[in-house]
Design a protein around this motif. Structure first.
Motif, short mmCIF file in Angstrom:
data_model
loop_
_atom_site.label_atom_id
_atom_site.label_comp_id
_atom_site.label_asym_id
_atom_site.label_seq_id
_atom_site.Cartn_x
_atom_site.Cartn_y
_atom_site.Cartn_z
N PHE A 32 1.01 -1.54 0.11
CA PHE A 32 0.06 0.20 0.23
C PHE A 32 0.90 1.33 -0.03
O PHE A 32 0.61 2.72 -0.96
CB PHE A 32 -1.42 0.21 1.39
CG PHE A 32 -2.23 1.43 1.32
CD1 PHE A 32 -2.87 1.38 0.22
CD2 PHE A 32 -1.32 2.12 2.22
CE1 PHE A 32 -3.70 2.01 0.54
CE2 PHE A 32 -2.61 2.95 2.57
CZ PHE A 32 -3.36 3.66 1.33
N GLN B 67 2.24 1.88 -3.32
CA GLN B 67 1.60 2.04 -4.15
C GLN B 67 0.96 3.70 -4.55
O GLN B 67 0.96 4.37 -4.88
CB GLN B 67 -0.03 1.18 -4.00
CG GLN B 67 0.36 0.07 -4.95
CD GLN B 67 -0.80 -0.96 -4.63
OE1 GLN B 67 -2.23 -0.56 -4.48
NE2 GLN B 67 -0.69 -2.01 -4.63
N ILE B 68 0.80 4.06 -2.76
CA ILE B 68 0.11 5.66 -2.80
C ILE B 68 1.91 6.76 -3.14
O ILE B 68 2.15 7.58 -3.90
CB ILE B 68 0.82 5.49 -1.75
CG1 ILE B 68 -1.05 5.03 -0.98
CG2 ILE B 68 0.50 7.32 -1.05
CD1 ILE B 68 -2.17 5.46 -1.50
N ILE C 197 1.20 5.96 -6.93
CA ILE C 197 0.38 7.57 -7.49
C ILE C 197 1.47 9.07 -7.23
O ILE C 197 1.06 9.69 -8.32
CB ILE C 197 -0.30 7.01 -6.33
CG1 ILE C 197 -0.95 6.10 -7.25
CG2 ILE C 197 -1.60 8.12 -6.51
CD1 ILE C 197 -2.44 4.98 -6.05
N VAL C 198 1.41 9.05 -5.53
CA VAL C 198 2.03 10.93 -5.99
C VAL C 198 3.36 11.04 -6.85
O VAL C 198 3.64 12.32 -7.17
CB VAL C 198 2.70 11.39 -4.03
CG1 VAL C 198 3.10 12.54 -4.42
CG2 VAL C 198 1.02 10.88 -3.09
#
Length: 115
Positions: A91, A94-95, A98-99
């Motif tokens: 997680f 993935q964050i 994405i950022v």
């Protein structure tokens, strides 16, 4: 069972389509830019600036960037879900991706419309 990154019900079909369509878009842009560079051997700032001052070039480059970001996201999501079994770490990664991709998108917008 692994959920789809772009939709829960499609079981990977949408991801596969996004990956293939974005790859085709990337290839088309790459071939076009390669042809332009090969036909302009004395490429200087003025030529480059005049190419990117047209709205059609900015839009096609923006589409290229979006395709690249979607392609990268689906690929990274697949890697994280396949190889990182620890949910918290997956997680977090993935964050971070994405950022980073969102930051790259806005940076590209700033560059393209700054010309």
């Amino acid at each position: 069972m692994v959920k789809s990154v772009l939709g829960v019900n499609h079981r990977g079909l949408r991801d596969w389509i996004v990956q293939r369509v974005s790859a085709i878009m990337l290839a088309i842009y790459f071939v076009g830019m390669s042809a332009y560079i090969l036909t302009h051997p004395q490429l200087d700032y003025q030529t480059w600036h005049s190419l990117f001052s047209h709205a059609w070039m900015k839009i096609s480059t923006l589409i290229f960037i979006l395709a690249l970001l979607f392609h990268a996201w689906v690929g990274m999501w697949t890697i994280f879900t396949d190889y990182i079994k620890q949910a918290g770490l997956s997680f977090l990664l993935q964050i971070l991706v994405i950022v980073g991709l969102i930051a790259c998108f806005f940076w590209a917008l700033q560059i393209l419309w700054g010309i």
